[in-house]
Design an enzyme around this catalytic site. Structure first.
Site, short mmCIF file in Angstrom:
data_model
loop_
_atom_site.label_atom_id
_atom_site.label_comp_id
_atom_site.label_asym_id
_atom_site.label_seq_id
_atom_site.Cartn_x
_atom_site.Cartn_y
_atom_site.Cartn_z
N ASP A 35 0.83 -1.21 0.00
CA ASP A 35 0.00 0.00 0.00
C ASP A 35 0.86 1.26 0.00
OD1 ASP A 35 -2.35 1.39 -0.04
OD2 ASP A 35 -2.86 1.06 2.06
N HIS A 52 2.42 3.42 -9.04
CA HIS A 52 2.23 1.99 -9.31
C HIS A 52 3.41 1.42 -10.09
CE1 HIS A 52 -1.65 2.29 -7.57
NE2 HIS A 52 -2.20 2.97 -8.56
N LEU A 146 10.47 -20.68 -4.75
CA LEU A 146 9.50 -19.77 -4.15
C LEU A 146 8.18 -19.74 -4.93
CD1 LEU A 146 8.90 -17.21 -2.24
CD2 LEU A 146 9.74 -15.85 -4.16
C1 IPE Z 1 -5.61 -2.70 -0.22
O1 IPE Z 1 -5.23 -1.38 -0.40
C2 IPE Z 1 -5.59 -3.44 -1.53
C3 IPE Z 1 -4.27 -3.64 -2.11
C4 IPE Z 1 -3.12 -3.34 -1.59
C5 IPE Z 1 -4.30 -4.26 -3.40
P1 IPE Z 1 -6.31 -0.22 -0.59
O2 IPE Z 1 -5.52 1.02 -0.73
O3 IPE Z 1 -7.24 -0.56 -1.68
O4 IPE Z 1 -7.09 -0.28 0.78
P2 IPE Z 1 -7.98 0.80 1.53
O5 IPE Z 1 -8.97 1.32 0.54
O6 IPE Z 1 -7.05 1.88 1.99
O7 IPE Z 1 -8.59 0.07 2.67
C1 IPE Z 2 -1.47 0.24 -3.38
O1 IPE Z 2 -1.30 1.60 -3.42
C2 IPE Z 2 -1.80 -0.36 -4.72
C3 IPE Z 2 -3.19 -0.79 -4.88
C4 IPE Z 2 -4.11 -0.75 -3.98
C5 IPE Z 2 -3.56 -1.30 -6.18
P1 IPE Z 2 -2.53 2.61 -3.44
O2 IPE Z 2 -2.90 2.89 -4.84
O3 IPE Z 2 -3.64 2.13 -2.57
O4 IPE Z 2 -1.85 3.90 -2.79
P2 IPE Z 2 -2.48 4.91 -1.75
O5 IPE Z 2 -3.01 4.10 -0.61
O6 IPE Z 2 -3.56 5.64 -2.47
O7 IPE Z 2 -1.33 5.78 -1.35
MG MG Z 3 -4.09 2.37 -0.62
#
Ligand code: IPE
Ligand code: IPE
Ligand code: MG
Length: 257
Positions: A35, A52, A146
């Site tokens: 995240d 990303h 792995l």
């Molecule tokens: C959780 O992250 C999903 C992934 C890392 C793929 P999100 O960014 O979607 O989660 P919330 O919305 O903060 O709970």
């Molecule tokens: C995690 O990073 C990737 C996915 C959930 C796909 P985010 O896109 O949720 O990044 P933040 O949480 O908005 O910083």
């Molecule tokens: Mg996120």
């Protein structure tokens, strides 16, 4: 710059030497909620997709170090069933990442004897994403190293509902009786039936929640959270998490001293 690099390497080596590298002490299954990509980009006044893209480099870095440390399964939460709510352009970009990642990393995956797997609703993915994943899974299916397991279009509640439906169908058809249903039976209907439960869960970016990730499987997993955003997460952070895990005392409801 060179100095910084040297310093980083020295820190890495110090951390590695502190780790209990005894294979029994290395968590067999590590699951990561990756995240913070969006915030990483925002801090640099860049579009979210740049985060990303950077996050994909971290995936490679962490897969390598997990492989080198002898981790057996690395499950990476890459796209949740709720992430479809995001803007179309972001979703499209995220759906192009498996292809990009596998195109570039597949030769090394083969060299490292890594087996690519996936949990989640494959049918809901765009054709090109499905194709890339299928190709990687097929190509690496006999690899014995792995297991690099991507949770893609994955949601734990959806997984549990699907499992319950299949189980009820078997009951209806007389292949299974209600009395026969145990925790192990439920386990067998989940997408992770062939995997050990995660020993360690890592979530980056400072969020302290599960966001619908492996609710059943994480019942006795050790959790480790960090403020570090996923694109900044490195080998040293990964080892710090393992080191913290090694200091925990897993009791499973019983008593140990
Ligand atoms: C959780 O992250 C999903 C992934 C890392 C793929 P999100 O960014 O979607 O989660 P919330 O919305 O903060 O709970
Ligand atoms: C995690 O990073 C990737 C996915 C959930 C796909 P985010 O896109 O949720 O990044 P933040 O949480 O908005 O910083
Ligand atoms: Mg996120």
């Amino acid at each position: 710059m060179i100095f910084k690099k040297f310093f980083k390497k020295a820190k890495f080596e110090k951390r590695a030497s502190e780790l209990d590298s005894n294979i029994e002490e290395i968590p067999s299954h590590i699951a990561i909620i990756m995240d913070g990509n969006g915030r990483w980009a925002k801090r640099r006044a860049m579009p979210r997709i740049a985060g990303h893209q950077e996050g994909m480099k971290t995936v490679r870095r962490i897969a390598r170090v997990a492989d080198e440390l002898g981790v057996k399964v690395l499950t990476l939460y890459a796209f949740s069933t709720e992430n479809w709510k995001r803007p179309k352009t972001e979703v499209e970009y995220l759906m192009s990442l498996p292809e990009k990642f596998l195109d570039e990393f597949l030769p090394e995956i083969m060299e490292r004897n890594i087996c690519v797997q996936m949990i989640g609703e494959k049918e809901g993915l765009p054709e090109h994403t499905k194709r890339a994943i299928n190709k990687a899974m097929e190509k690496t299916k006999n690899n014995t190293g792995l297991i690099l397991n991507f949770a893609l279009n994955y949601g734990s509640r959806a997984e549990i509902v699907k499992a319950m439906k299949s189980m009820m169908k078997e009951v209806q058809e007389g292949k299974l009786t209600i009395e026969e249903i145990t925790e192990e039976t439920v386990n067998q209907y989940l997408m992770t039936s062939h995997l050990p439960e995660p020993d360690l869960l890592i979530r980056t970016s400072g969020e302290v929640r599960l966001s619908n990730f492996m609710l059943w499987q994480l019942a006795y997993t050790e959790f480790w959270f960090t403020e570090t955003l996923w694109p900044d997460f490195d080998e040293e952070d990964f080892m710090e998490a393992i080191q913290a895990y090694q200091k925990r005392n897993r009791r499973y409801g019983g008593l140990t001293d």
